[in-house]
Design a protein around this motif. Structure first.
Motif, PDB file in Angstrom:
ATOM      1  N   SER A  19       0.851  -1.191   0.000  1.00  0.00           N
ATOM      2  CA  SER A  19       0.000   0.000   0.000  1.00  0.00           C
ATOM      3  C   SER A  19       0.894   1.251   0.000  1.00  0.00           C
ATOM      4  O   SER A  19       2.033   1.201   0.470  1.00  0.00           O
ATOM      5  CB  SER A  19      -0.936  -0.008   1.210  1.00  0.00           C
ATOM      6  OG  SER A  19      -0.206   0.126   2.398  1.00  0.00           O
ATOM      7  N   ASP A  21       1.189   3.781   1.804  1.00  0.00           N
ATOM      8  CA  ASP A  21       1.736   4.266   3.077  1.00  0.00           C
ATOM      9  C   ASP A  21       2.595   3.220   3.801  1.00  0.00           C
ATOM     10  O   ASP A  21       3.067   3.470   4.911  1.00  0.00           O
ATOM     11  CB  ASP A  21       0.617   4.754   3.989  1.00  0.00           C
ATOM     12  CG  ASP A  21      -0.396   3.661   4.309  1.00  0.00           C
ATOM     13  OD1 ASP A  21      -0.488   2.680   3.544  1.00  0.00           O
ATOM     14  OD2 ASP A  21      -1.108   3.810   5.319  1.00  0.00           O
ATOM     15  N   SER A  23       5.933   0.585   4.330  1.00  0.00           N
ATOM     16  CA  SER A  23       7.381   0.761   4.251  1.00  0.00           C
ATOM     17  C   SER A  23       8.056  -0.599   4.128  1.00  0.00           C
ATOM     18  O   SER A  23       7.434  -1.640   4.335  1.00  0.00           O
ATOM     19  CB  SER A  23       7.890   1.487   5.496  1.00  0.00           C
ATOM     20  OG  SER A  23       7.702   0.700   6.643  1.00  0.00           O
ATOM     21  N   ARG A  84      10.098   4.404   2.716  1.00  0.00           N
ATOM     22  CA  ARG A  84       8.725   4.662   2.291  1.00  0.00           C
ATOM     23  C   ARG A  84       8.744   5.396   0.960  1.00  0.00           C
ATOM     24  O   ARG A  84       9.757   5.983   0.584  1.00  0.00           O
ATOM     25  CB  ARG A  84       8.002   5.546   3.298  1.00  0.00           C
ATOM     26  CG  ARG A  84       7.905   4.977   4.687  1.00  0.00           C
ATOM     27  CD  ARG A  84       7.154   5.930   5.628  1.00  0.00           C
ATOM     28  NE  ARG A  84       7.150   5.434   6.965  1.00  0.00           N
ATOM     29  CZ  ARG A  84       6.365   4.463   7.422  1.00  0.00           C
ATOM     30  NH1 ARG A  84       5.483   3.917   6.632  1.00  0.00           N
ATOM     31  NH2 ARG A  84       6.428   4.067   8.674  1.00  0.00           N
TER      32      ARG A  84
END
Length: 93
Positions: A19, A21, A23, A84
């Motif tokens: 996704s 967001d 990491s 990220r």
């Protein structure tokens, strides 16, 4: 020997598979490229070097907890860091 472009591609691929967001740990990148523990551990400084360059280009952001690690500190950051997506992360990756 694993090249910087291969490491960069691995970071982008791992982040793209998660996704927006989420990491990844630099060790995940190294493990995706090298099968043995000795080999992936040897690759870690190079993974951090590539991550620092990617952070400088704003492709990724390196963090420790909630703190953003400046690109100049990624190589020397003490302890684990996470990678990220950054503001310049390729949208179609």
């Amino acid at each position: 020997m694993t090249g910087d472009a291969t490491i960069r591609e691995s970071i982008v691929a791992l982040l793209s598979a998660r996704s927006p967001d989420a990491s990844v740990c630099p060790s995940e990148v190294a493990r995706s490229l090298e099968a043995t523990e000795d080999a992936w551990r040897t690759l870690m400084p190079q993974v951090r070097q590539v991550a620092a360059a990617m952070a400088e280009a704003r492709l990724i952001v390196a963090t420790q907890g909630e703190r953003v690690v400046p690109s100049a500190e990624v190589l020397m950051a003490s302890g684990p860091i996470r990678l990220r997506r950054g503001p310049a992360f390729p949208v179609d990756a």
